[in-house]
Design a protein around this motif. Structure first.
Motif, PDB file in Angstrom:
ATOM      1  N   SER A 197       0.827  -1.216   0.000  1.00 50.84           N
ATOM      2  CA  SER A 197       0.000   0.000   0.000  1.00 50.84           C
ATOM      3  C   SER A 197       0.860   1.264   0.000  1.00 50.84           C
ATOM      4  O   SER A 197       0.392   2.347  -0.309  1.00 50.84           O
ATOM      5  CB  SER A 197      -0.873   0.008   1.260  1.00 50.84           C
ATOM      6  OG  SER A 197      -0.027   0.015   2.418  1.00 50.84           O
ATOM      7  N   GLN A 236       4.123   1.633   4.981  1.00 51.75           N
ATOM      8  CA  GLN A 236       5.359   1.579   5.758  1.00 51.75           C
ATOM      9  C   GLN A 236       6.370   2.609   5.237  1.00 51.75           C
ATOM     10  O   GLN A 236       6.984   3.326   6.024  1.00 51.75           O
ATOM     11  CB  GLN A 236       5.950   0.166   5.728  1.00 51.75           C
ATOM     12  CG  GLN A 236       7.186   0.006   6.588  1.00 51.75           C
ATOM     13  CD  GLN A 236       6.911   0.264   8.061  1.00 51.75           C
ATOM     14  OE1 GLN A 236       6.386  -0.580   8.769  1.00 51.75           O
ATOM     15  NE2 GLN A 236       7.248   1.467   8.541  1.00 51.75           N
ATOM     16  N   PHE A 248      14.808  -3.448   2.500  1.00 58.08           N
ATOM     17  CA  PHE A 248      13.797  -4.207   3.225  1.00 58.08           C
ATOM     18  C   PHE A 248      13.810  -5.625   2.669  1.00 58.08           C
ATOM     19  O   PHE A 248      14.240  -5.843   1.536  1.00 58.08           O
ATOM     20  CB  PHE A 248      12.401  -3.589   3.003  1.00 58.08           C
ATOM     21  CG  PHE A 248      12.010  -2.611   4.067  1.00 58.08           C
ATOM     22  CD1 PHE A 248      12.631  -1.382   4.172  1.00 58.08           C
ATOM     23  CD2 PHE A 248      10.996  -2.914   4.970  1.00 58.08           C
ATOM     24  CE1 PHE A 248      12.265  -0.477   5.149  1.00 58.08           C
ATOM     25  CE2 PHE A 248      10.615  -2.022   5.956  1.00 58.08           C
ATOM     26  CZ  PHE A 248      11.247  -0.802   6.051  1.00 58.08           C
TER      27      PHE A 248
END
Ligand code: PMT
Length: 401
Positions: free
Chosen positions: A214, A217, A327
């Motif tokens: 989305s 984060q 990440f």
């Protein structure tokens, strides 16, 4: 509403004054409570003509204070302000703003603000004519000059059929701006580049291969960095969330577009955080027109080709002093194996840090919260965090700052 926290429990006074937008103060109180803070509502008599005391008491889980002449033995008129870490006035009417500018202490909110050393955040709401009246303009300038933070007002639909400047800022924005006031300015002068969202690889003019990121984060990290004083560029791939005005935003769709934007912005950045979910493969060819089942029959084969590894490229070409953070989204359920995958990934990518998060149908992607562990270049765990994506963002920046 997403939980925000600044790492510890704060005592927050929410001053509510008499405007139609008082009902939105309920959402602000709720967000602070859900983030774990101790919230005390100080409502003016006029505010309670719009929203009842029981609503604020139920949502804040504390007694609502209204009267200068209650709790006199505990010197409530100054004690509330003295105990506050933060005062947020939502909505602030033109009358309240004028009173604050003049230093009036005729009601409990006035005495609370005067007696407090805490930062004060004010979210005005009123009709456009009142907001742009020279009296209000001068009063707001006075409050700013005293270090108070003004959030909004937004331009939009007002209470009647009219629209214009004066609409209360959205509760989420008020909460974020209020907590940002308490953040350390430890990224002042730093340039931070963040990627967020999920890339989409076109199959034809109407379809794509994508993922469920989305952008929450990455956006939380970008917003937290901006609140800590950094000059932030956010490269957003198909964001489902709206970036605040505190950063420069570049929108991209595909991995190759993301790569071009990152290549352009990275050299000028001190810190690069790659939170975007980037497609490893893209269709080899993009059909010029919509792929039709009538011509394809029962099976459709799409040939995919590898996308460049942007993070690995960044890490390989980073200049001295530049910090690159990747990440890792993994579906591995076992903690030991998750850690091993993270260690393999940071060795392969060569970044300074890797934020490992487990993802699945109901975790990581598109949720309000996240659970991460951060590895350094040697593969050692240097941080673990769990909570709202905003709190994970803050913990990560505590580490990096
Ligand atoms: O956006 P949300 O809904 O809030 O969800 C957040 C998130 C789960 C997407 C986020 O926390 C996250 O994990 N982002 C990284 C997702 C990902 O692409 O992971 P990966 O393990 O496939 O990639 C590893 C790293 O390499 C990432 O930093 C990625 O940006 C980067 N990468 C990947 C592929 C590629 N071709 N180029 C890259 O640079």
């Amino acid at each position: 509403m997403a939980g925000h926290d600044v790492g510890h429990r704060l005592t927050i006074v929410v001053g509510v004054t008499g405007g139609i937008a008082a009902y939105k103060a309920v959402a602000v109180v709720r967000a602070f409570v859900l983030a774990g803070h101790d919230v005390h509502v100080v409502a003016t008599d006029a505010a309670l003509r719009f929203v009842g005391k029981p609503t604020f008491e139920a949502i804040s889980r504390n007694v609502v204070e209204t009267d200068l002449y209650e709790g006199v033995a505990q010197v409530r008129h100054v004690a509330i302000g003295q105990a506050a870490d933060l005062i947020v006035i939502v909505p602030a009417t033109a009358n309240t703003i004028a009173g604050l500018a003049a230093g009036l202490a005729g009601d409990l909110l006035g005495t609370t603000v005067l007696a407090s050393a805490a930062p004060v955040v004010i979210a005005p709401a009123m009709h456009t004519e009142m907001w742009s009246n020279p009296a209000t303009v001068a009063n707001v300038a006075t409050l700013r000059s005293r270090g108070m933070t003004i959030v909004g007002p937004a331009v939009g639909r007002l209470t009647g059929s009219d629209s214009g400047a004066g609409r209360l800022a959205e509760p989420e924005e008020i909460v974020a701006a209020a907590l940002a006031v308490l953040r350390p300015r430890d990224l002042e002068g730093r340039r931070v580049l963040v990627t967020a969202g999920g890339t989409r690889e076109a199959l034809d003019p109407v379809r794509f291969v994508g993922n469920r990121s989305s952008g929450r984060q990455g956006l939380a990290i970008a917003a937290a960095a901006a609140a800590r004083g950094a000059a932030v560029t956010l490269i957003g791939a198909n964001l489902e969330v709206t970036a605040p005005a505190s950063m420069t935003v570049r929108h991209v769709v595909s991995t190759l577009e993301l790569e071009a934007a990152v290549t352009d912005a990275a050299p000028g950045s001190d810190l690069v955080i790659m939170a975007a979910a980037v497609a490893d493969y893209r269709p080899e060819t993009i059909a010029e027109s919509k792929i039709k089942k009538e011509t394809q029959g029962d099976r459709l084969t799409v040939e995919l080709v590898r996308n460049p590894d942007i993070l690995a490229g960044l890490a390989a070409s980073r200049r001295p002093g530049q910090v690159v953070v990747g990440f890792a989204a993994e579906t591995e359920p076992d903690d030991e194996r998750l850690l091993a995958l993270g260690r393999e990934k940071i060795a392969r990518k060569g970044s300074d840090f890797l934020v490992v998060n487990r993802v699945g149908w109901n975790e990581g992607f598109a949720t309000e919260s996240n659970t991460v562990l951060v590895l350094d270049a040697a593969g050692d765990i240097v941080m673990e965090a769990s909570g709202s994506k905003e709190s994970v963002a803050d913990r990560l920046l505590d580490l990096l700052a």
